[in-house]
Design an enzyme around this catalytic site. Structure first.
Site, PDB file in Angstrom:
ATOM      1  N   ARG A 152       0.819  -1.217   0.000  1.00  0.00           N
ATOM      2  CA  ARG A 152       0.000   0.000   0.000  1.00  0.00           C
ATOM      3  C   ARG A 152       0.851   1.265   0.000  1.00  0.00           C
ATOM      4  O   ARG A 152       0.321   2.385  -0.020  1.00  0.00           O
ATOM      5  CB  ARG A 152      -0.937  -0.003   1.207  1.00  0.00           C
ATOM      6  CG  ARG A 152      -1.966  -1.115   1.194  1.00  0.00           C
ATOM      7  CD  ARG A 152      -2.587  -1.321   2.563  1.00  0.00           C
ATOM      8  NE  ARG A 152      -1.618  -1.855   3.515  1.00  0.00           N
ATOM      9  CZ  ARG A 152      -1.847  -2.063   4.814  1.00  0.00           C
ATOM     10  NH1 ARG A 152      -3.040  -1.758   5.312  1.00  0.00           N
ATOM     11  NH2 ARG A 152      -0.913  -2.553   5.596  1.00  0.00           N
ATOM     12  N   HIS A 203       5.820   3.466   8.906  1.00  0.00           N
ATOM     13  CA  HIS A 203       5.070   2.210   8.943  1.00  0.00           C
ATOM     14  C   HIS A 203       5.843   1.185   8.128  1.00  0.00           C
ATOM     15  O   HIS A 203       6.181   1.427   6.972  1.00  0.00           O
ATOM     16  CB  HIS A 203       3.687   2.447   8.337  1.00  0.00           C
ATOM     17  CG  HIS A 203       2.995   1.207   7.842  1.00  0.00           C
ATOM     18  ND1 HIS A 203       1.856   0.705   8.424  1.00  0.00           N
ATOM     19  CD2 HIS A 203       3.259   0.384   6.772  1.00  0.00           C
ATOM     20  CE1 HIS A 203       1.457  -0.369   7.759  1.00  0.00           C
ATOM     21  NE2 HIS A 203       2.284  -0.584   6.762  1.00  0.00           N
ATOM     22  N   HIS A 246       5.507  -0.965  13.916  1.00  0.00           N
ATOM     23  CA  HIS A 246       5.097  -2.325  13.527  1.00  0.00           C
ATOM     24  C   HIS A 246       6.306  -3.264  13.426  1.00  0.00           C
ATOM     25  O   HIS A 246       6.251  -4.281  12.732  1.00  0.00           O
ATOM     26  CB  HIS A 246       4.343  -2.334  12.193  1.00  0.00           C
ATOM     27  CG  HIS A 246       3.201  -1.371  12.114  1.00  0.00           C
ATOM     28  ND1 HIS A 246       2.326  -1.174  13.145  1.00  0.00           N
ATOM     29  CD2 HIS A 246       2.804  -0.549  11.100  1.00  0.00           C
ATOM     30  CE1 HIS A 246       1.419  -0.267  12.785  1.00  0.00           C
ATOM     31  NE2 HIS A 246       1.696   0.134  11.565  1.00  0.00           N
ATOM     32  N   ASP A 270      -2.174   1.012  17.793  1.00  0.00           N
ATOM     33  CA  ASP A 270      -2.750   1.097  16.440  1.00  0.00           C
ATOM     34  C   ASP A 270      -4.275   1.153  16.530  1.00  0.00           C
ATOM     35  O   ASP A 270      -4.994   0.640  15.661  1.00  0.00           O
ATOM     36  CB  ASP A 270      -2.305  -0.085  15.578  1.00  0.00           C
ATOM     37  CG  ASP A 270      -2.301   0.232  14.082  1.00  0.00           C
ATOM     38  OD1 ASP A 270      -2.663   1.369  13.716  1.00  0.00           O
ATOM     39  OD2 ASP A 270      -1.961  -0.658  13.285  1.00  0.00           O
ATOM     40  N   SER A 322      -7.313  -0.344  10.875  1.00  0.00           N
ATOM     41  CA  SER A 322      -7.725  -1.674  10.422  1.00  0.00           C
ATOM     42  C   SER A 322      -6.572  -2.650  10.545  1.00  0.00           C
ATOM     43  O   SER A 322      -5.398  -2.271  10.461  1.00  0.00           O
ATOM     44  CB  SER A 322      -8.201  -1.625   8.965  1.00  0.00           C
ATOM     45  OG  SER A 322      -7.146  -1.218   8.110  1.00  0.00           O
TER      46      SER A 322
END
Length: 436
Positions: free
Chosen positions: A213, A245, A274, A332, A336
């Site tokens: 993404r 990210h 992450h 987070d 999603s």
């Protein structure tokens, strides 16, 4: 009954220690006696953790709160005389006995999708906005908001307004400008102006790397952005950070290593998130990054998804004696949690919850026998010191009165204070204006 509990009864009329009544209270207004204004609040008989920048053993002190700040960590032998002196001067005082309970700093979450996130399954999969009561029940007194995948239908102006709203309701708030992609979206005409002119902006993020993404920025694009963060940070008096990210792509953080090796930009301006939940290869990169002096953020495990990667990584890094002060923990929340197969097809979908960081701390202590003072650092002093958040991260004189009182047996939250305002009692939690 100890003497301070007796004083509490005298000052509050017929009410004793730990008294809570829902009479006259509402979801937005605390119950009596917490709905009154006091010159001083004193938490008595508790054990104080997180009182020093280094990880140290707890101390038995009474915490004196005034004007939103911690006025003093008082020796219990002096507290009764102090309370009597307040009575003599006719200043209002509320002593709260938290006998044998644990007092810790309020938690800091550096990665919250406060206006919602997601959308990877289309418009109907957009996640909801954060709710004040859920943030408080997660132990959060400081929240840093951000955008994620969607920097088009989610806007920074909406995020800024949301953070202002949460601050008005009692929390402390900051935010990241930008989103997943380059060129980054901004509130003003440039990233530098956002960082210099808007107090709440700490840096840019979450900018996606090694993720399908991502916009797959070039090294030169990243170098320009990180350089802007450093200079604008200097001019604004902030650290100036790009919050990256990381996905599970094979390129990992290769471009960041190249920038470090080829320039004189300090590693502190690159903040990786992450890092514990994208596979063993990225965990190895996290080790190298921390050893090089960098900062890593770990995403708390989701109970709903039965995740254990972050707990396992923290235990492993502790055993290997890596410097834990260079790790933060975030939820987070409201972002999603999509899972894709090797072909890029979405196979499952979930959402982060704001209590996942606190639950991780509970598990470290109750299941893996960490000392509480060691476990809380990931959401207290570590992010506060790294991001230069004034008055945050410690139970110490002149710091903001951001405080959690925990049950000593199961570490559940009994009281929450943010800048001296009570946000939670054993039977009540503050709600936002439109929460049911």
């Amino acid at each position: 009954m100890n003497i301070l509990s007796l004083v509490g009864i005298i000052l509050l009329g017929s009410f004793g220690q730990d008294f809570i009544s829902n009479v006259g209270s509402s979801s937005t207004q605390a119950p009596f006696p917490f709905n009154q204004s006091y010159a001083v609040i004193v938490l008595t008989d508790g054990l104080v953790f997180g009182h020093s920048e280094s990880v140290t053993r707890p101390i038995r002190k009474d915490v004196v709160i005034s004007n939103g700040k911690i006025l003093s960590l008082m020796d219990p032998s002096r507290t009764l005389a102090f309370i009597k002196s307040m009575q003599t001067s006719q200043l209002s005082i509320l002593p709260i006995s938290v006998q044998e309970q644990y007092i810790i700093p309020g938690l800091i979450d550096v990665h919250v999708h406060a206006i919602g996130g997601g959308g990877e399954q289309g418009p109907y999969s957009r996640t909801p906005e954060s709710r004040l009561s859920e943030l408080i029940q997660g132990g959060l007194t400081t929240v840093v908001g951000l955008l994620g995948t969607d920097g088009v239908s989610r806007s920074l102006s909406a995020l800024l307004q949301k953070m202002k709203g949460l601050e008005r309701e009692g929390l402390s708030t900051w935010m990241w400008t930008g989103s997943y992609r380059i060129p980054i979206v901004t509130l003003t005409s440039s990233f530098e102006q956002d960082l210099i002119l808007i107090d709440k902006v700490l840096g840019a993020g979450e900018l996606a790397l090694s993720d399908h993404r991502s916009s797959w920025p070039s090294k030169s694009e990243l170098l320009q952005l990180i350089s802007d963060a450093r200079v604008a940070g200097m001019l604004s008096g902030k650290l100036g950070v790009i919050h990256f990210h990381l996905g599970s792509g094979a390129s990992k953080i290769d471009l960041l290593w190249q920038i470090l090796n080829e320039t004189t930009i300090p590693i502190q301006h690159m903040y990786l998130t992450h890092m514990s939940s994208r596979g063993d290869a990225l965990i190895e990169e996290a080790k190298k990054w921390i050893r090089a002096g960098g900062m890593c953020d770990f995403t708390a495990d989701s109970d709903v998804l039965n995740e254990t990667e972050t707990i396992e990584t923290l235990n492993k890094f502790r055993t290997e004696k890596l410097p834990l002060k260079q790790i933060t923990l975030s939820s987070d929340a409201y972002g999603s949690f999509p899972e894709f197969d090797s072909t890029g097809r979405l196979v499952s979908y979930g959402m982060g919850l704001p209590d996942s960081g606190f639950k991780t701390i509970q598990k470290l202590v109750l299941k893996y026998s960490w000392q509480l003072e060691e476990a809380i650092q990931f959401q207290t002093i570590n992010p506060a010191m790294y991001l230069k958040l004034p008055g945050k991260g410690l139970i110490a004189k002149d710091y903001d009165a951001d405080i959690l009182v925990l049950n000593k047996t199961d570490l559940t939250i009994r009281y929450a204070f943010s800048r001296g305002q009570v946000l939670k009692t054993p039977t009540w939690v503050k709600h936002g204006m439109f929460e049911k």
